[in-house]
Design an enzyme around this catalytic site. Sequence first.
Site, mmCIF file in Angstrom:
data_model
loop_
_atom_site.group_PDB
_atom_site.id
_atom_site.type_symbol
_atom_site.label_atom_id
_atom_site.label_comp_id
_atom_site.label_asym_id
_atom_site.label_seq_id
_atom_site.Cartn_x
_atom_site.Cartn_y
_atom_site.Cartn_z
ATOM 1 N N GLU A 150 -8.031 55.701 10.748
ATOM 2 C CA GLU A 150 -9.093 54.701 10.748
ATOM 3 C C GLU A 150 -8.527 53.323 10.395
ATOM 4 O OE1 GLU A 150 -13.532 54.282 8.637
ATOM 5 O OE2 GLU A 150 -12.047 55.696 7.849
ATOM 6 N N LYS A 161 -18.148 53.472 14.820
ATOM 7 C CA LYS A 161 -18.524 54.437 13.790
ATOM 8 C C LYS A 161 -20.043 54.517 13.666
ATOM 9 C CE LYS A 161 -17.090 55.546 9.020
ATOM 10 N NZ LYS A 161 -16.157 55.127 7.944
ATOM 11 N N CYS A 212 -14.198 59.088 10.480
ATOM 12 C CA CYS A 212 -14.250 59.455 9.060
ATOM 13 C C CYS A 212 -15.602 60.020 8.631
ATOM 14 C CB CYS A 212 -13.855 58.251 8.210
ATOM 15 S SG CYS A 212 -13.358 58.746 6.528
#
Length: 643
Positions: free
Chosen positions: A46, A114, A169
Amino acid sequence: MENYGYFHVACITPAVQIADVETNRKTMQRLLHTLRPDIRLAVFPELSLCAYTCQDLLYQNLLLDDCLAALKALRDENESEAILAVGLPLRQGNHLFNCAAFLYKHDILGIVPKTYVPNYNEFYEKRWFSDSEQRMLDTISLFGKSVPFTPNLLIHDETSGAVIAAEVCEDLWVPIPPSTRHAGHGANVIVNLSASNETVGKSEYRKAIITTHSAKNMCGYVYTSAGVSESTSDLVFSGHDIIADNGTIISESEILEEEHILYGEIDLEKCRSERLKFHTAMQIQDSCTYTEVTIRTAPITQPLQLMRDISPYPFVPGEEAQRSKRCMQILHMQAAGLAQRLKKINCTQLIIGISGGLDSTLALLVAHMAFERLGLNSKGILAVTMPGFGTTRRTRGNSHKLMAALHTSVKEISIHDACEQHFHDIGHDPKQLDITYENTQARERTQILMDLANTYNGIVLGTGDLSELALGWCTYNGDHMSMYGVNASIPKTLVRHLVKTYAQEMRKTEKTDIADVLDDICATPVSPELLPPKADDEIAQITEDAIGSYAYHDFFLYHMLRNHYAPAKILKLAMLAFPQEERKVILDTMRIFYRRFFTQQFKRNAMPDGVKVGSICLSPRGDWRMPSDASAAAWIRQVNDLQ
C-alpha cells in the site's frame, strides 16, 4: 511449455525512503529486474511509491505530482512480463484516494481506490483520503488516456485464465470484504496492497483471516504488506507477506524481515473446479457493474517450479502429531456411524469376517469401539475366520490373537470343502487358478456371513475400503457386499495408519497384547489370500504386484476426484511426489487405474451404506454419480499420449 493451470505470483516488499518517490521507484524497478521469469503477477504494498507513513506530507502537491510521474516512469520503463500492482495516492476532482494501480508492459490497465478507509486507534486515514464511494467518475484521465477507476475492476489474463481483482488493506478486515463480491463476479486471484502494522498476536490473526477468506471464496489471495523501513515514530511495520490458495498457505515471509520477494503460485484449475462443484458459494447477490480489462501475458516457457509441497500421500497428514489426532478422530467417526446404525435398527449383534489383514482388522476395531460406545458386551460381535486355499499361518494366527484380545465371540469355518463342492457343481477344474477359483472363495465367505447374520439376528459388517471400491478390487456380491460398510471412505494408504494409531493408544494403556498383534498385522503384505501360499507358507498373492502400488492409486484417486485434474497434470504432480520412481511405472499404474475405475462403477452403484469421513466418497447416494457404462477412452488416450 505446459504450466498445468498454475499462476505464478510474487509479493515484493521494498525498502522505502519516506516521501522520496524517485528513490522508491528505482528500488521497485531494481527488484522487478530480479524476478523469476515465470512470474506473471507482482504485488507491491500500500502506497509503496511514496511510503505509507508520509502522513500530512500527503497534502503536498509536490509529493502527489512525484507519484504521478513515478507511475508514468514505471509504465514507460517496465520490462517485466508480470502484471504489476502498485500502491500510490491519486487525486480525482476534489478528493484524494488511496489506490492500487495495475500495469502491464507499457500500459496502465486500471486504478482501484480503497473502499474502507480506517479511522480508529493508530489509523486516521480519513484525514487525507476519501473512500471509493466519493469518486466522481468510474474513469480517471492519466497521461492522455482514460483509465478505469473503480473498486469493481477485473483484470483478465486470457493466457493463464487468471481474473485478478484488488482490495487495499482495511478492505479485507471488514465483515464483508469487497473481494467476496469480486469472487462472485469471477475473480479467482485477489491482491491486497497493505500496510499492516505489527502488534503482538496480529500476525497469527492476519494469517488466519487470509487463509479462511481464500478458502470460502475458493481463490488465490496475494497479500503484500509494508516493511520495517516505514516510519517507526509510533508503529512497527513487519512486511508480513502471505500467498494463500484455496485455504492453504503456499508461502509466507518472516515478520520484521528486511526487503524481500516472496514467491508462490495459485492453482487456477482447482479454483475453477471448486467453484463449479460448490456453486452455491458463487451465487451473486448484488447487481454491481464490473469493468473487465482483458490482456494476454506471455506463455510460460520455463520448467514448472512450485513453492508448495506435493504430498505422495494426500489422504494422510504428514506431521505425526496431527496424523495421530486425525486418525483417532476418524476412528471415532466410524464408530459413531456404526453405533447409530445399530441403535436405530435395535441391533445388538454384529457378524464380521476376519482375515488377519488390515481392512478386516480396522472394521473389527471400529466395531469394538461402537459396542463400547453403546455399552454393549463385546461378545455380541461374532468374529468369523474362514480359512481358504490361500490362508497362511501368520494371518490365521493373527486373526485368533486379535479376536481373543478384544474378547469377541469367535467362530472358525473352513471353506475348503464348500468351495470344492462348488467347483464340482459348476464343472470348474480346481487346478485352474483363475478368477472363478478366486471369486468362489470370496462369495462362499459372504454366504456364510449372511447366513450367520440370519441365525444370530444381526447384521454383516463390511470391511472393504475406498481404494478397493475405486479399483473394483472386490468380488461382486462377495466381499463387495455387506449390511453396513464402515471402511467405505477410508483409502488403503490411510488404513494402516489408523490401525497403527489404535495400537499406540493401546500401548499407552498397557494393553500390549492388542498392540503387538496390530503391529504384526500392519507389517503383513496386502493380499486377498485367494491363491495357495508358497512352500514356506508365505503369502503368494500380493495385491500390489498385480495392480500396482496403492500409494499411486490413492494419489490418482485424490487428484482426480478431489481436484478434478486430468491425467497429464496428475502425472506431473506424481513425478514431483515420487521422484525416485520411473515415469513408465507411474504411467502403467495410471492406465490400470483409469481402466478399472471406469469399468467397475457397477460395483459402486450397488455398494452398501457406509459413512463418509473424508473429502472423497464413492457412494452413489452421495458424492459420486456415474453411469456404469461411461467410457474411459478420453482419459486413456491422454495417458497413452504421455508415453
